[in-house]
Design a protein around this motif. Structure first.
Motif, PDB file in Angstrom:
ATOM      1  N   ILE A 215      -2.575   7.675  -6.114  1.00  0.00           N
ATOM      2  CA  ILE A 215      -3.521   8.508  -5.105  1.00  0.00           C
ATOM      3  C   ILE A 215      -2.667   8.572  -3.786  1.00  0.00           C
ATOM      4  O   ILE A 215      -2.467   9.737  -2.914  1.00  0.00           O
ATOM      5  CB  ILE A 215      -4.698   8.085  -5.036  1.00  0.00           C
ATOM      6  CG1 ILE A 215      -5.682   8.667  -6.331  1.00  0.00           C
ATOM      7  CG2 ILE A 215      -5.424   9.098  -3.936  1.00  0.00           C
ATOM      8  CD1 ILE A 215      -7.108   7.935  -6.378  1.00  0.00           C
ATOM      9  N   HIS A 216      -2.336   7.241  -3.471  1.00  0.00           N
ATOM     10  CA  HIS A 216      -1.664   7.222  -1.956  1.00  0.00           C
ATOM     11  C   HIS A 216      -0.275   7.935  -1.868  1.00  0.00           C
ATOM     12  O   HIS A 216      -0.217   8.564  -0.981  1.00  0.00           O
ATOM     13  CB  HIS A 216      -1.265   5.540  -2.079  1.00  0.00           C
ATOM     14  CG  HIS A 216      -1.301   4.992  -0.723  1.00  0.00           C
ATOM     15  ND1 HIS A 216      -1.085   3.889  -0.122  1.00  0.00           N
ATOM     16  CD2 HIS A 216      -1.229   5.872   0.441  1.00  0.00           C
ATOM     17  CE1 HIS A 216      -1.320   3.959   1.161  1.00  0.00           C
ATOM     18  NE2 HIS A 216      -1.191   4.970   1.607  1.00  0.00           N
ATOM     19  N   HIS A 217       0.483   7.719  -3.084  1.00  0.00           N
ATOM     20  CA  HIS A 217       1.819   8.550  -2.963  1.00  0.00           C
ATOM     21  C   HIS A 217       1.644   9.776  -3.290  1.00  0.00           C
ATOM     22  O   HIS A 217       2.044  10.713  -2.538  1.00  0.00           O
ATOM     23  CB  HIS A 217       2.673   7.697  -4.160  1.00  0.00           C
ATOM     24  CG  HIS A 217       3.905   8.286  -4.294  1.00  0.00           C
ATOM     25  ND1 HIS A 217       4.424   9.147  -5.505  1.00  0.00           N
ATOM     26  CD2 HIS A 217       5.043   8.342  -3.609  1.00  0.00           C
ATOM     27  CE1 HIS A 217       5.634   9.491  -5.402  1.00  0.00           C
ATOM     28  NE2 HIS A 217       6.104   9.291  -4.276  1.00  0.00           N
TER      29      HIS A 217
ATOM     30  N   ASN B  88       6.228   6.760   7.823  1.00  0.00           N
ATOM     31  CA  ASN B  88       5.608   5.583   7.712  1.00  0.00           C
ATOM     32  C   ASN B  88       5.445   5.173   5.920  1.00  0.00           C
ATOM     33  O   ASN B  88       5.896   4.102   5.495  1.00  0.00           O
ATOM     34  CB  ASN B  88       4.302   5.315   8.020  1.00  0.00           C
ATOM     35  CG  ASN B  88       4.244   5.323   9.568  1.00  0.00           C
ATOM     36  OD1 ASN B  88       5.351   5.271  10.302  1.00  0.00           O
ATOM     37  ND2 ASN B  88       3.079   5.771  10.195  1.00  0.00           N
ATOM     38  N   HIS B  89       5.168   6.317   5.360  1.00  0.00           N
ATOM     39  CA  HIS B  89       5.100   6.013   3.873  1.00  0.00           C
ATOM     40  C   HIS B  89       6.173   5.777   3.157  1.00  0.00           C
ATOM     41  O   HIS B  89       6.556   5.220   2.202  1.00  0.00           O
ATOM     42  CB  HIS B  89       4.168   7.061   3.170  1.00  0.00           C
ATOM     43  CG  HIS B  89       2.688   6.910   3.733  1.00  0.00           C
ATOM     44  ND1 HIS B  89       2.148   7.496   4.873  1.00  0.00           N
ATOM     45  CD2 HIS B  89       1.536   6.256   2.993  1.00  0.00           C
ATOM     46  CE1 HIS B  89       0.823   7.273   4.987  1.00  0.00           C
ATOM     47  NE2 HIS B  89       0.532   6.275   3.961  1.00  0.00           N
ATOM     48  N   SER B  90       7.297   6.628   3.805  1.00  0.00           N
ATOM     49  CA  SER B  90       8.634   6.641   3.001  1.00  0.00           C
ATOM     50  C   SER B  90       9.291   5.337   3.288  1.00  0.00           C
ATOM     51  O   SER B  90      10.055   4.610   2.215  1.00  0.00           O
ATOM     52  CB  SER B  90       9.494   7.853   3.764  1.00  0.00           C
ATOM     53  OG  SER B  90       9.001   8.855   3.597  1.00  0.00           O
TER      54      SER B  90
ATOM     55  N   GLY C  64      -4.414   2.628  11.111  1.00  0.00           N
ATOM     56  CA  GLY C  64      -3.291   2.476  11.658  1.00  0.00           C
ATOM     57  C   GLY C  64      -2.226   1.988  10.785  1.00  0.00           C
ATOM     58  O   GLY C  64      -2.423   1.531   9.590  1.00  0.00           O
ATOM     59  N   TRP C  65      -1.380   0.950  11.445  1.00  0.00           N
ATOM     60  CA  TRP C  65      -0.274   0.175  10.806  1.00  0.00           C
ATOM     61  C   TRP C  65       0.099  -1.066  11.600  1.00  0.00           C
ATOM     62  O   TRP C  65      -0.133  -0.994  12.686  1.00  0.00           O
ATOM     63  CB  TRP C  65       1.255   1.059  10.660  1.00  0.00           C
ATOM     64  CG  TRP C  65       1.061   2.089   9.635  1.00  0.00           C
ATOM     65  CD1 TRP C  65       0.230   3.272   9.641  1.00  0.00           C
ATOM     66  CD2 TRP C  65       1.587   2.560   8.679  1.00  0.00           C
ATOM     67  NE1 TRP C  65       0.513   4.118   8.716  1.00  0.00           N
ATOM     68  CE2 TRP C  65       1.171   3.553   7.773  1.00  0.00           C
ATOM     69  CE3 TRP C  65       2.329   1.445   7.690  1.00  0.00           C
ATOM     70  CZ2 TRP C  65       1.714   3.949   6.601  1.00  0.00           C
ATOM     71  CZ3 TRP C  65       2.958   1.814   6.380  1.00  0.00           C
ATOM     72  CH2 TRP C  65       2.460   3.044   5.809  1.00  0.00           C
ATOM     73  N   ILE C  66       0.443  -1.922  10.889  1.00  0.00           N
ATOM     74  CA  ILE C  66       1.178  -3.322  11.598  1.00  0.00           C
ATOM     75  C   ILE C  66       2.422  -3.380  11.118  1.00  0.00           C
ATOM     76  O   ILE C  66       2.762  -2.968   9.816  1.00  0.00           O
ATOM     77  CB  ILE C  66       0.133  -4.406  11.093  1.00  0.00           C
ATOM     78  CG1 ILE C  66       0.593  -5.834  11.904  1.00  0.00           C
ATOM     79  CG2 ILE C  66      -0.141  -4.880   9.599  1.00  0.00           C
ATOM     80  CD1 ILE C  66      -0.364  -6.832  11.919  1.00  0.00           C
TER      81      ILE C  66
ATOM     82  N   LEU D 170       2.841  -2.272   7.160  1.00  0.00           N
ATOM     83  CA  LEU D 170       1.917  -2.409   6.407  1.00  0.00           C
ATOM     84  C   LEU D 170       0.742  -1.436   6.657  1.00  0.00           C
ATOM     85  O   LEU D 170       0.273  -1.493   7.917  1.00  0.00           O
ATOM     86  CB  LEU D 170       1.187  -3.785   6.226  1.00  0.00           C
ATOM     87  CG  LEU D 170      -0.076  -3.972   5.041  1.00  0.00           C
ATOM     88  CD1 LEU D 170       0.412  -3.543   4.031  1.00  0.00           C
ATOM     89  CD2 LEU D 170      -0.503  -5.280   5.271  1.00  0.00           C
ATOM     90  N   ASP D 171       0.409  -0.469   5.659  1.00  0.00           N
ATOM     91  CA  ASP D 171      -0.529   0.539   5.920  1.00  0.00           C
ATOM     92  C   ASP D 171      -1.960  -0.140   6.015  1.00  0.00           C
ATOM     93  O   ASP D 171      -2.485  -0.859   5.057  1.00  0.00           O
ATOM     94  CB  ASP D 171      -0.419   1.491   4.713  1.00  0.00           C
ATOM     95  CG  ASP D 171      -1.357   2.731   4.795  1.00  0.00           C
ATOM     96  OD1 ASP D 171      -2.170   2.824   5.914  1.00  0.00           O
ATOM     97  OD2 ASP D 171      -1.326   3.663   4.128  1.00  0.00           O
ATOM     98  N   LEU D 172      -2.720   0.101   7.142  1.00  0.00           N
ATOM     99  CA  LEU D 172      -3.862  -0.472   7.496  1.00  0.00           C
ATOM    100  C   LEU D 172      -5.181   0.565   7.263  1.00  0.00           C
ATOM    101  O   LEU D 172      -6.435   0.320   7.413  1.00  0.00           O
ATOM    102  CB  LEU D 172      -4.030  -1.152   8.870  1.00  0.00           C
ATOM    103  CG  LEU D 172      -3.249  -2.256   9.013  1.00  0.00           C
ATOM    104  CD1 LEU D 172      -3.392  -2.895  10.443  1.00  0.00           C
ATOM    105  CD2 LEU D 172      -3.398  -3.277   7.853  1.00  0.00           C
TER     106      LEU D 172
ATOM    107  N   GLU E  13      -7.876   2.626   5.292  1.00  0.00           N
ATOM    108  CA  GLU E  13      -8.761   2.238   4.052  1.00  0.00           C
ATOM    109  C   GLU E  13      -8.226   2.685   2.904  1.00  0.00           C
ATOM    110  O   GLU E  13      -8.457   2.038   1.845  1.00  0.00           O
ATOM    111  CB  GLU E  13     -10.118   2.405   4.342  1.00  0.00           C
ATOM    112  CG  GLU E  13     -10.960   1.599   5.402  1.00  0.00           C
ATOM    113  CD  GLU E  13     -12.404   1.768   5.308  1.00  0.00           C
ATOM    114  OE1 GLU E  13     -12.880   2.717   5.134  1.00  0.00           O
ATOM    115  OE2 GLU E  13     -13.097   0.974   6.061  1.00  0.00           O
ATOM    116  N   HIS E  14      -7.607   3.995   2.849  1.00  0.00           N
ATOM    117  CA  HIS E  14      -7.059   4.643   1.639  1.00  0.00           C
ATOM    118  C   HIS E  14      -6.134   3.412   0.911  1.00  0.00           C
ATOM    119  O   HIS E  14      -5.908   3.895  -0.324  1.00  0.00           O
ATOM    120  CB  HIS E  14      -6.736   5.915   1.847  1.00  0.00           C
ATOM    121  CG  HIS E  14      -5.458   6.177   2.582  1.00  0.00           C
ATOM    122  ND1 HIS E  14      -5.339   7.005   3.511  1.00  0.00           N
ATOM    123  CD2 HIS E  14      -4.037   5.247   2.539  1.00  0.00           C
ATOM    124  CE1 HIS E  14      -3.932   6.906   4.007  1.00  0.00           C
ATOM    125  NE2 HIS E  14      -3.363   5.927   3.469  1.00  0.00           N
ATOM    126  N   ALA E  15      -5.775   2.961   1.519  1.00  0.00           N
ATOM    127  CA  ALA E  15      -4.525   1.938   0.900  1.00  0.00           C
ATOM    128  C   ALA E  15      -4.931   0.699   0.240  1.00  0.00           C
ATOM    129  O   ALA E  15      -4.406  -0.033  -0.474  1.00  0.00           O
ATOM    130  CB  ALA E  15      -3.549   1.343   2.236  1.00  0.00           C
TER     131      ALA E  15
END
Ligand code: MN3
Length: 205
Positions: free
Chosen positions: A26-28, A82-84, A129-131, A167-169, A171-173
């Motif tokens: 789903i994420h991708h 970010n996702h790439s 957000g992201w860390i 790292l994706d923070l 919730e969907h992650a």
């Protein structure tokens, strides 16, 4: 030409049991694809040629688009960038080598302390957000970004924060597998972090 969903170098199920198949899919296929569709839409509307995505997000302020569309582009182009990046730093069963261990030792005393700091900052981050672990000149820092912002954005002073780990923070992650237990997601991450790729990113430049 428009941005396209990058293929993963592994199957959705390859990161089990740490990152589950359904979330990866789903994420991708859905989340990442959506950021791409939205980015393409704005670029098309404004007759902007797509350039390499990291170049685009590094130069958002220079693009001539209506201000009403700027935030939308920032969020979605950031989501694509970010996702790439994120997919590329995932792989099971890799280990940090001595070079990395020494670099982390210099900055964070040791690997365990680095992980602890990273997890603490991620846990204390409020919202979506992201860390990141970023390199600025030769200094490593753990930072967070809101929404889909990326460390490459807003670097007008040329002192660029180069992403090393991200790292994706959102919730969907993690929500399907870990629900409210963000701490377990953070712990699981270390099992799917591709240390070979991190080494490569750290030693570049
Ligand atoms: Mn995401």
């Amino acid at each position: 030409m428009t941005y396209k969903l990058p293929n993963l170098l592994y199957k959705y199920s390859d990161l089990e049991p740490f990152f589950d198949t359904k979330t990866m899919e789903i994420h991708h296929k859905k989340h990442h694809q959506n950021y791409i569709n939205n980015t393409n839409l704005i670029l098309k509307k404004n007759n902007i040629k797509d350039i390499e995505i990291n170049k685009l997000i590094s130069n958002l302020n220079k693009l001539s688009i209506p201000s009403s569309q700027k935030k939308f582009l920032r969020n979605n182009a950031g989501g694509h960038a970010n996702h790439s990046f994120f997919w590329k730093i995932l792989k099971k069963n890799t280990q940090p080598n001595n070079i990395i261990l020494n670099i982390l030792k210099n900055e964070f005393s040791n690997l365990e302390n680095f992980k602890k700091k990273f997890e603490e900052k991620a846990l204390n981050f409020f919202g979506s957000g992201w860390i990141w672990l970023v390199k600025k000149k030769n200094i490593l820092k753990i930072i967070t970004t809101i929404n889909q912002d990326n460390p490459l954005m807003d670097n007008d002073n040329k002192l660029i924060n180069i992403p090393i780990i991200g790292l994706d923070l959102w919730e969907h992650a993690y929500y399907l597998k870990y629900q409210n237990q963000k701490n377990l997601y953070l712990k699981a991450f270390w099992n799917v972090l591709n240390w070979d790729k991190i080494t490569q990113l750290l030693l570049n430049k």
